[in-house]
Scaffold this motif. Structure first.
Motif, PDB file in Angstrom:
ATOM      1  N   ASP A 124      -4.530 -14.972  -0.840  1.00  0.00           N
ATOM      2  CA  ASP A 124      -3.667 -14.531   0.263  1.00  0.00           C
ATOM      3  C   ASP A 124      -2.209 -14.883  -0.002  1.00  0.00           C
ATOM      4  O   ASP A 124      -1.306 -14.078   0.231  1.00  0.00           O
ATOM      5  N   ASN A 125      -1.977 -16.093  -0.494  1.00  0.00           N
ATOM      6  CA  ASN A 125      -0.604 -16.504  -0.802  1.00  0.00           C
ATOM      7  C   ASN A 125      -0.031 -15.691  -1.958  1.00  0.00           C
ATOM      8  O   ASN A 125       1.130 -15.285  -1.919  1.00  0.00           O
ATOM      9  N   LEU A 126      -0.845 -15.485  -2.981  1.00  0.00           N
ATOM     10  CA  LEU A 126      -0.372 -14.723  -4.128  1.00  0.00           C
ATOM     11  C   LEU A 126      -0.081 -13.277  -3.718  1.00  0.00           C
ATOM     12  O   LEU A 126       0.914 -12.699  -4.146  1.00  0.00           O
ATOM     13  N   ALA A 127      -0.929 -12.698  -2.870  1.00  0.00           N
ATOM     14  CA  ALA A 127      -0.675 -11.336  -2.385  1.00  0.00           C
ATOM     15  C   ALA A 127       0.646 -11.295  -1.608  1.00  0.00           C
ATOM     16  O   ALA A 127       1.431 -10.355  -1.762  1.00  0.00           O
ATOM     17  N   ALA A 128       0.920 -12.305  -0.791  1.00  0.00           N
ATOM     18  CA  ALA A 128       2.185 -12.360  -0.048  1.00  0.00           C
ATOM     19  C   ALA A 128       3.376 -12.448  -1.004  1.00  0.00           C
ATOM     20  O   ALA A 128       4.415 -11.805  -0.786  1.00  0.00           O
ATOM     21  N   ILE A 129       3.230 -13.213  -2.068  1.00  0.00           N
ATOM     22  CA  ILE A 129       4.293 -13.309  -3.074  1.00  0.00           C
ATOM     23  C   ILE A 129       4.529 -11.943  -3.722  1.00  0.00           C
ATOM     24  O   ILE A 129       5.672 -11.527  -3.909  1.00  0.00           O
ATOM     25  N   LEU A 130       3.452 -11.235  -4.056  1.00  0.00           N
ATOM     26  CA  LEU A 130       3.591  -9.912  -4.669  1.00  0.00           C
ATOM     27  C   LEU A 130       4.259  -8.924  -3.714  1.00  0.00           C
ATOM     28  O   LEU A 130       5.066  -8.096  -4.138  1.00  0.00           O
ATOM     29  N   ILE A 131       3.939  -9.012  -2.434  1.00  0.00           N
ATOM     30  CA  ILE A 131       4.582  -8.156  -1.427  1.00  0.00           C
ATOM     31  C   ILE A 131       6.082  -8.460  -1.371  1.00  0.00           C
ATOM     32  O   ILE A 131       6.921  -7.556  -1.386  1.00  0.00           O
TER      33      ILE A 131
END
Length: 141
Positions: A124-131
């Motif tokens: 979830d955190n990594l997806a937020a970083i990618l966003i």
């Protein structure tokens, strides 16, 4: 310097990343009762007040055919609650197509040999970083 927060909204968690305008980093993952977006809004409101961002960036999970499915509708409903409860204003929201960010995040974690248990917490955190990264590239052009 502009400060941004990015949200990867799920039905039980929201991954949150932040940036000072240059580099995104993990802030936290908040957990809430499944589909209880009122509870999620309360948790997000505290973070927004503490971080005081210029904009928030929302991952928008459209279907691959560009249609709006259940997950995208869920994100729209969450954002509507933020606006309706005066936690945030519509003009300070950026929507970013995030169709492949969760898949990319999983792939990165698998490649890094992160255990399945830790992957669940980190995706979830990594997806937020990618966003947020996608947004930062967009505004830098």
């Amino acid at each position: 310097m502009a400060k941004y927060l990015a949200f990867d909204v799920g039905s039980k968690t929201i991954g949150i990343a932040k940036s000072d305008g240059f580099y995104p980093s993990t802030l936290k993952t908040i957990r809430f009762e499944e589909n209880n977006f009122y509870q999620a809004c309360e948790l997000v409101e505290a973070i927004i007040k503490e971080e005081n961002p210029q904009k928030i960036v929302i991952g928008y999970p459209k279907n691959m055919d560009n249609s709006i499915g259940h997950r995208a509708q869920m994100v729209e409903d969450f954002v509507s609650l933020l606006i309706d409860n005066k936690i945030w204003t519509e003009d300070k929201i950026e929507w970013i197509d995030e169709r492949l960010t969760t898949k990319m995040a999983r792939s990165i974690l698998v490649e890094a040999n992160v255990s399945r248990k830790k992957q669940k917490k980190a995706k979830d955190n990594l997806a937020a970083i990618l966003i947020l990264e996608t947004f930062l590239v967009k505004i830098s052009k």
